[in-house]
Design a protein around this motif. Structure first.
Motif, PDB file in Angstrom:
ATOM      1  N   UNK A   1       0.812  -1.218   0.000  1.00 24.97           N
ATOM      2  CA  UNK A   1       0.000   0.000   0.000  1.00 24.97           C
ATOM      3  C   UNK A   1       0.849   1.274   0.000  1.00 24.97           C
ATOM      4  N   UNK A   2       2.167   1.156  -0.187  1.00 13.00           N
ATOM      5  CA  UNK A   2       3.026   2.346  -0.217  1.00 13.00           C
ATOM      6  C   UNK A   2       2.729   3.188  -1.458  1.00 13.00           C
ATOM      7  N   UNK A   3       2.765   4.503  -1.271  1.00 10.95           N
ATOM      8  CA  UNK A   3       2.459   5.436  -2.350  1.00 10.95           C
ATOM      9  C   UNK A   3       3.721   6.182  -2.764  1.00 10.95           C
ATOM     10  N   UNK A   4       4.089   6.167  -4.057  1.00 10.70           N
ATOM     11  CA  UNK A   4       5.275   6.923  -4.485  1.00 10.70           C
ATOM     12  C   UNK A   4       4.982   8.419  -4.578  1.00 10.70           C
TER      13      UNK A   4
ATOM     14  N   UNK B   1       8.763   7.152  -0.850  1.00 12.19           N
ATOM     15  CA  UNK B   1       7.599   6.286  -0.647  1.00 12.19           C
ATOM     16  C   UNK B   1       6.986   6.653   0.692  1.00 12.19           C
ATOM     17  N   UNK B   2       5.650   6.657   0.767  1.00 15.27           N
ATOM     18  CA  UNK B   2       5.005   6.904   2.047  1.00 15.27           C
ATOM     19  C   UNK B   2       3.873   5.915   2.252  1.00 15.27           C
ATOM     20  N   UNK B   3       3.707   5.547   3.504  1.00 16.10           N
ATOM     21  CA  UNK B   3       2.642   4.629   3.887  1.00 16.10           C
ATOM     22  C   UNK B   3       2.433   4.748   5.391  1.00 16.10           C
ATOM     23  N   UNK B   4       1.367   4.142   5.882  1.00 15.02           N
ATOM     24  CA  UNK B   4       1.076   4.111   7.318  1.00 15.02           C
ATOM     25  C   UNK B   4       1.063   2.666   7.787  1.00 15.02           C
TER      26      UNK B   4
END
Length: 226
Positions: A184-187, A209-212
């Motif tokens: 589910x990581x978003x570039x 990359x960002x994710x929670x």
């Protein structure tokens, strides 16, 4: 390679990357240029001096408390009281009551120097603007770790208060520091990687990359004597 952790918490923070003239923005988390500027101040590096060795470090952030985005309206005059002096109207954004861990990864000798400088900085340190002082010491005794950047961020003590919820923590890291990205990581991109001395204000794009993710077993940050 080592990783240096830096806690960034305070009543006010601002980490602008797109500011031009009278409109001063802030990102939702600390920028690489802002944190390297803080490190340069700790080391006593002049704004006109090269920072290539600092920008070579990898960078990541963990968002413990996102804070509240707020705006201020300012008026300013360069020569108050003089006839013909115009009044500048400025709009400034900042984060109220936010808390983050920033992490730098790379040359162990440089990170050791940075760790020592955060304890005894050359110039006063602030959270994006000179008036925004930290409420948590930027130097932590165990902040220099022999681990990868992502692992260091996942195991840093929590900066949340006991009464705050157990929502997942948001992570924003350089792409190269995430060898196995979560599905589910978003570039994304951040234009905050210095390619010249800070006085020239020139920055390159950085792929992130960002994710929670939940981190339920974090212990509170230890108190550090003033």
């Amino acid at each position: 390679m080592n990783t240096l952790l830096i806690p960034l918490a305070g009543p006010l923070q601002s980490w602008g990357t797109r500011s031009r003239f009278d409109d001063r923005d802030t990102e939702a988390e600390p920028s690489k240029s802002g944190v390297l500027g803080l490190c340069a101040a700790a080391l006593g590096i002049d704004r006109a001096a090269p920072v290539t060795h600092l920008s070579a470090l990898a960078f990541g952030v963990r968002v413990d408390r996102p804070g509240l985005l707020m705006h201020d309206y300012h008026t300013a005059q360069l020569y108050p009281g003089q006839r013909g002096t115009g009044t500048s109207l400025t709009r400034r954004a900042y984060l109220s009551d936010a808390a983050f861990w920033a992490a730098l990864h790379g040359d162990p000798a440089l990170l050791r120097d940075l760790h020592a400088a955060l304890r005894n900085p050359y110039w006063p340190l602030s959270l994006g603007r000179k008036a925004f002082v930290p409420s948590t010491p930027l130097w932590q005794p165990d902040a220099l770790r022999d681990t990868e950047l992502l692992d260091a961020l996942r195991h840093a003590p929590t900066l949340r208060r006991p009464e705050e919820d157990a929502a997942p923590y948001r992570l924003v890291l350089d792409v190269r520091e995430v060898p196995a990205p979560p599905p589910h990581a978003t570039p994304g991109e951040r234009r905050d990687d210095p390619v010249a001395p800070f006085s020239e204000r020139r920055y390159a794009l950085r792929d992130v990359l960002q994710w929670a993710e939940p981190l339920p077993r974090l212990h509170p940050a230890p108190e550090v004597p003033a």
